[in-house]
Design an enzyme around this catalytic site. Structure first.
Site, mmCIF file in Angstrom:
data_model
loop_
_atom_site.group_PDB
_atom_site.id
_atom_site.type_symbol
_atom_site.label_atom_id
_atom_site.label_comp_id
_atom_site.label_asym_id
_atom_site.label_seq_id
_atom_site.Cartn_x
_atom_site.Cartn_y
_atom_site.Cartn_z
ATOM 1 C CE LYS A 89 29.290 23.813 -6.567
ATOM 2 N NZ LYS A 89 30.012 24.462 -7.661
ATOM 3 N N GLY A 189 33.882 19.162 -26.030
ATOM 4 C CA GLY A 189 32.673 19.759 -25.456
ATOM 5 C C GLY A 189 32.532 21.198 -25.889
ATOM 6 C CB VAL A 190 31.487 22.948 -28.746
ATOM 7 C CG1 VAL A 190 32.955 22.857 -29.121
ATOM 8 C CG2 VAL A 190 30.690 21.868 -29.486
ATOM 9 N N GLY A 191 29.766 23.230 -25.417
ATOM 10 C CA GLY A 191 28.577 23.792 -24.779
ATOM 11 C C GLY A 191 28.816 25.258 -24.485
ATOM 12 C CG HIS A 195 29.517 28.307 -27.976
ATOM 13 N ND1 HIS A 195 28.818 28.365 -26.786
ATOM 14 C CD2 HIS A 195 29.251 29.470 -28.623
ATOM 15 C CE1 HIS A 195 28.166 29.521 -26.733
ATOM 16 N NE2 HIS A 195 28.412 30.197 -27.825
HETATM 17 N N1 NAD Z 1 29.592 27.578 -17.143
HETATM 18 C C1 NAD Z 1 30.528 28.055 -16.344
HETATM 19 O O1 NAD Z 1 30.597 29.256 -16.058
HETATM 20 C C2 NAD Z 1 31.589 27.131 -15.784
HETATM 21 C C3 NAD Z 1 32.482 27.647 -14.848
HETATM 22 C C4 NAD Z 1 33.497 26.823 -14.358
HETATM 23 C C5 NAD Z 1 33.592 25.508 -14.798
HETATM 24 N N2 NAD Z 1 32.675 25.027 -15.705
HETATM 25 C C6 NAD Z 1 32.820 23.627 -16.129
HETATM 26 O O2 NAD Z 1 33.035 23.600 -17.539
HETATM 27 C C7 NAD Z 1 32.463 22.412 -18.090
HETATM 28 C C8 NAD Z 1 31.481 22.787 -19.184
HETATM 29 O O3 NAD Z 1 30.488 23.628 -18.647
HETATM 30 P P1 NAD Z 1 29.361 24.281 -19.570
HETATM 31 O O4 NAD Z 1 28.706 25.327 -18.733
HETATM 32 O O5 NAD Z 1 29.930 24.631 -20.891
HETATM 33 O O6 NAD Z 1 28.369 23.040 -19.704
HETATM 34 P P2 NAD Z 1 27.455 22.652 -20.966
HETATM 35 O O7 NAD Z 1 26.549 21.589 -20.471
HETATM 36 O O8 NAD Z 1 26.872 23.867 -21.597
HETATM 37 O O9 NAD Z 1 28.502 22.039 -22.026
HETATM 38 C C9 NAD Z 1 29.088 20.783 -21.902
HETATM 39 C C10 NAD Z 1 29.149 20.179 -23.292
HETATM 40 O O10 NAD Z 1 29.918 18.968 -23.221
HETATM 41 C C11 NAD Z 1 29.272 18.012 -24.035
HETATM 42 N N3 NAD Z 1 29.685 16.662 -23.617
HETATM 43 C C12 NAD Z 1 29.221 15.919 -22.595
HETATM 44 N N4 NAD Z 1 29.866 14.729 -22.561
HETATM 45 C C13 NAD Z 1 30.746 14.732 -23.572
HETATM 46 C C14 NAD Z 1 31.717 13.782 -24.038
HETATM 47 N N5 NAD Z 1 31.888 12.611 -23.457
HETATM 48 N N6 NAD Z 1 32.445 14.135 -25.115
HETATM 49 C C15 NAD Z 1 32.280 15.321 -25.727
HETATM 50 N N7 NAD Z 1 31.390 16.246 -25.328
HETATM 51 C C16 NAD Z 1 30.642 15.961 -24.247
HETATM 52 C C17 NAD Z 1 27.792 18.290 -23.872
HETATM 53 O O11 NAD Z 1 27.027 17.757 -24.938
HETATM 54 C C18 NAD Z 1 27.786 19.820 -23.856
HETATM 55 O O12 NAD Z 1 27.635 20.375 -25.161
HETATM 56 C C19 NAD Z 1 31.820 21.672 -16.903
HETATM 57 O O13 NAD Z 1 32.769 20.759 -16.385
HETATM 58 C C20 NAD Z 1 31.591 22.777 -15.890
HETATM 59 O O14 NAD Z 1 31.559 22.280 -14.558
HETATM 60 C C21 NAD Z 1 31.689 25.809 -16.206
#
Ligand code: NAD
Length: 367
Positions: A89, A189-191, A195
């Protein structure tokens, strides 16, 4: 501690925990403003793979602690994802909105290149596929590039698919059937990941309730899936009458209060580092809540970008991400056999693979 670039590895102190890292590299280029740390936890299974986090750490010590922990976690994740990759990392210290520049990213690429393939980088918090395209102009050991540049693109596609597979395995283990049909699932969390997970759940016939601090994220979801119920915040979601709780926002979602409040029988989500502190996995088990270990079920993203190393093929990567179902089931049965929480069983299986497969490298191949 004022200057991490004057530190030796052992200076990292207690923040490193038990982890012993093979290599930690401090990279500095004053003109471009690059201050980065690359950590390789181990290369028992192959070169270290893990993303580059670009983040305004409050101290350089905090950046070092983070990269050491994150690289160790990648070793375990890659091992259980069945990849021939070790744990690595990197962190770039700074505010990506202000400090990111072509020169900085290219300088970073040159440091990654100088490791000769012992570390492959990718996207993480604060870095995007477009950034990896720039890093790749100086470096051959880059994944997570854009589709246009032969990359794997947005890794949340297979992350969400993998989390869904982990949830199906948890349903099989708990209810005897690998479907969420008729179940109520709470997604926090629906990022990018959340989503997409909601999409899989709805297709499978689940009822979904969500929360997100971002109104935009909720609106986007409601446009695609108007049937989804929205609650005010994580407090309401974690206390809701749901069968499954899926943390897909930030790390540390499972603290003492949250575990005590949960009404779900399964916890399975995409967020990294869900367990707030050591011992939470036992609290969950004691309450009869099945916890699908985060790094196992969210490994679809690393599976997606790792596929890029041999020339990206989405079908092949997807087939591998679907195996998360079997891996998760195996962890649940191993946990039951050994009388330990699934998080402990997952660590043991990962360590066994690193040790058993890593050992065969000692077989002399001749000249
Ligand atoms: N993107 C990937 O491929 C991937 C891979 C492995 C792990 N992850 C993990 O998954 C998680 C989400 O990643 P992502 O890429 O969707 O990120 P993202 O930033 O697109 O989505 C995160 C969402 O969580 C929301 N959020 C933040 N704080 C919150 C709270 N207190 N309550 C409710 N919602 C809240 C944000 O507004 C956002 O919409 C992270 O922990 C990330 O490390 C992501």
């Amino acid at each position: 501690m004022t200057d991490v670039f004057g530190l030796s590895h052992k200076d990292a102190g207690p923040a490193t925990g038990q982890a012993r890292h093979e290599q930690v590299v401090f990279c500095s280029d004053e003109r471009s403003g690059l201050h980065a740390i690359i950590a390789i936890h181990n290369t028992a299974l192959g070169p270290g793979l893990g993303g580059t986090r670009f983040y305004p750490y409050e101290s350089e010590q905090a950046a070092l602690a983070d990269v050491l922990n994150l690289s160790r976690a990648m070793a375990y994740k890659n091992a259980l994802a069945g990849l021939d990759l070790g744990g690595g990392k990197a962190v770039i210290i700074g505010d990506p909105a202000k400090d990111k520049s072509e020169a900085l990213l290219r300088a970073y690429g040159r440091f990654v290149q100088s490791l000769g393939g012992r570390y492959y980088t990718a996207c993480d918090v604060g870095t995007y596929s477009e950034d990896m395209d720039i890093v790749a102009r100086e470096c051959s050991y880059v994944t997570g590039r854009t589709l246009a540049n032969g990359g794997a693109g947005d890794s949340s596609i297979l992350t969400a698919l993998g989390v869904f597979q982990g949830m199906r395995a948890a349903a099989e283990h708990t209810y005897g059937t690998p479907t969420l049909r008729g179940r109520r699932v709470g997604v926090e969390g629906v990022g990018k990941v959340g989503h997409r997970l909601v999409g899989h759940l709805i297709e499978d016939g689940a009822e979904v309730v969500v929360c997100d601090v971002s109104e935009r994220a909720v609106e986007r979801l409601r446009r695609i899936h108007p049937q989804v119920e929205v609650v005010a915040d994580r407090l309401e979601l974690t206390a809701a009458d749901v069968d499954v709780y899926a943390p897909c926002a930030l790390g540390g979602a499972l603290d003492d209060e949250t575990v005590a409040r949960l009404r779900a029988t399964i916890v399975c989500g995409g967020a990294n580092n869900q367990l707030g502190h050591p011992g939470v996995e036992k609290q969950l088990a004691d309450r009869g809540i099945l916890y699908a270990p985060d790094y196992v079920v969210n490994s679809g993203g690393v599976i997606q970008v790792a596929d890029e190393i041999g020339g990206f093929n989405m079908e092949r990567a997807q087939a591998k991400a679907l195996q998360i179902y079997d891996t998760t089931l195996k962890i649940f049965s191993s946990a039951a056999e050994d009388g330990v929480p699934p998080a402990v069983a997952a660590d043991r299986l990962a360590e066994r693979r690193m040790s058993e497969v890593g050992r065969i490298r000692g077989i002399w191949l001749g000249h």
